[in-house]
Design an enzyme around this catalytic site. Sequence first.
Site, PDB file in Angstrom:
ATOM      1  N   SER A 284     -27.701  81.152 -42.063  1.00  0.00           N
ATOM      2  CA  SER A 284     -26.540  81.284 -41.315  1.00  0.00           C
ATOM      3  C   SER A 284     -26.190  79.780 -40.736  1.00  0.00           C
ATOM      4  CB  SER A 284     -27.132  82.198 -40.382  1.00  0.00           C
ATOM      5  OG  SER A 284     -26.307  82.037 -39.033  1.00  0.00           O
ATOM      6  N   SER A 285     -24.835  79.666 -40.225  1.00  0.00           N
ATOM      7  CA  SER A 285     -24.623  78.640 -39.486  1.00  0.00           C
ATOM      8  C   SER A 285     -25.182  78.556 -38.228  1.00  0.00           C
ATOM      9  CB  SER A 285     -23.125  78.627 -39.376  1.00  0.00           C
ATOM     10  OG  SER A 285     -22.521  79.831 -38.656  1.00  0.00           O
ATOM     11  N   CYS A 286     -25.993  79.413 -37.606  1.00  0.00           N
ATOM     12  CA  CYS A 286     -26.649  79.394 -36.278  1.00  0.00           C
ATOM     13  C   CYS A 286     -27.684  78.300 -36.541  1.00  0.00           C
ATOM     14  CB  CYS A 286     -27.055  80.582 -35.678  1.00  0.00           C
ATOM     15  SG  CYS A 286     -28.483  81.480 -36.752  1.00  0.00           S
TER      16      CYS A 286
ATOM     17  N   TYR B 234     -33.582  83.987 -34.427  1.00  0.00           N
ATOM     18  CA  TYR B 234     -33.304  84.018 -35.376  1.00  0.00           C
ATOM     19  C   TYR B 234     -32.944  82.920 -36.355  1.00  0.00           C
ATOM     20  CZ  TYR B 234     -29.716  85.765 -39.108  1.00  0.00           C
ATOM     21  OH  TYR B 234     -29.056  85.838 -40.064  1.00  0.00           O
TER      22      TYR B 234
ATOM     23  N   LYS C  71     -34.530  81.327 -40.016  1.00  0.00           N
ATOM     24  CA  LYS C  71     -33.728  80.841 -41.017  1.00  0.00           C
ATOM     25  C   LYS C  71     -34.091  79.440 -41.336  1.00  0.00           C
ATOM     26  CE  LYS C  71     -31.475  84.599 -42.016  1.00  0.00           C
ATOM     27  NZ  LYS C  71     -31.562  85.277 -43.260  1.00  0.00           N
TER      28      LYS C  71
ATOM     29  N   HIS D 242     -19.503  92.084 -34.688  1.00  0.00           N
ATOM     30  CA  HIS D 242     -19.192  90.864 -34.560  1.00  0.00           C
ATOM     31  C   HIS D 242     -17.676  90.813 -34.281  1.00  0.00           C
ATOM     32  CE1 HIS D 242     -22.889  89.464 -36.966  1.00  0.00           C
ATOM     33  NE2 HIS D 242     -22.849  88.853 -35.602  1.00  0.00           N
TER      34      HIS D 242
END
Length: 323
Positions: free
Chosen positions: A109-111, A138, A142, A181
């Site tokens: 994920s981009s987070c 989270y 990742k 989202h």
Amino acid sequence: MSHLEQPIFVAGHRGMVGSAIVRRLASLGYTNVVTCSREELDLINQHEVNTYFQKVKPVQVYLAAAKVGGIYANNEYPADFIYENLMIEANVIQAAHKAGVQQLLFLGSSCIYPKFADQPMKEEALLTGVLEATNEPYAIAKIAGIKLCESYNRQYGRDYRSVMPTNLYGPHDNFHPENSHVIPALIRRFHEAVAINADEVVIWGSGSPMREFLHVDDMAAASVHIMNLSEEVYKANTQPMLSHINVGTGVDCTIRELAETIASVAGFKGKLVFDASKPDGAPRKLMDVSRLASLGWKASIGLHQGLRETYLWFLQNQESFRH
């Protein structure tokens, strides 16, 4: 046995990304895509996962299974998010290795990137700053998944790769009124506004933040493309301890532009009201996709086309979204 007939395991096939990967593989002629429901295989149970891999012995693994949610869920259940995601990826990657699986693709994920990363965000930004607090557990899980893949590559010579998508949308998204989202939330809100002939729709924030959105079918196409690159090409464009690849469009838009497009797609003719007292989040979040471009892939589904297709899918499946 041709490569199209060899067993490929897609973990998380009922989710938005996993189901898109299954569709993509089928469209390319793969005939032995193996899936397993949560009821049949608990990916948090190490013994079950090991037993399953020894039985199936897949040639490739797409690790799209994860516990996911919006800001509210991440804030309310941080222990669940870090524990379940760590267990899933550790169990699947270790079981794949023990079963002799040479190729695996981990979806992140981009987070993973720091809260204040330079825009657009390059892969090199990983681990250079503090994470966004709301989804830190989270994101940590990742990041651990990326490092698991890299560690098995370095120690055992495996070919385990990682892709980090930007904000995804499309069929099988979560259209829940509170937990979804921004795109599915707005699709549902505008659809319901049309149904009751509402004069206006209120949208959180100023509308000025910029976000990047990728259709999930593009994400699936990029995933299969990256999985099937030769090891020489993949290694030439990555580093052993910086091996993940951003997947996005490289183009962003304001939340206001997004809302106006979804309103148009849903046929809403009323007024859009932006509630600037509500939080905006980061002013911009855009992925640098130059590494992906150098590997021969770019997105092909434009935002308007993708939103139109997603709205049609929502209309065909809205009975299942009644909460």
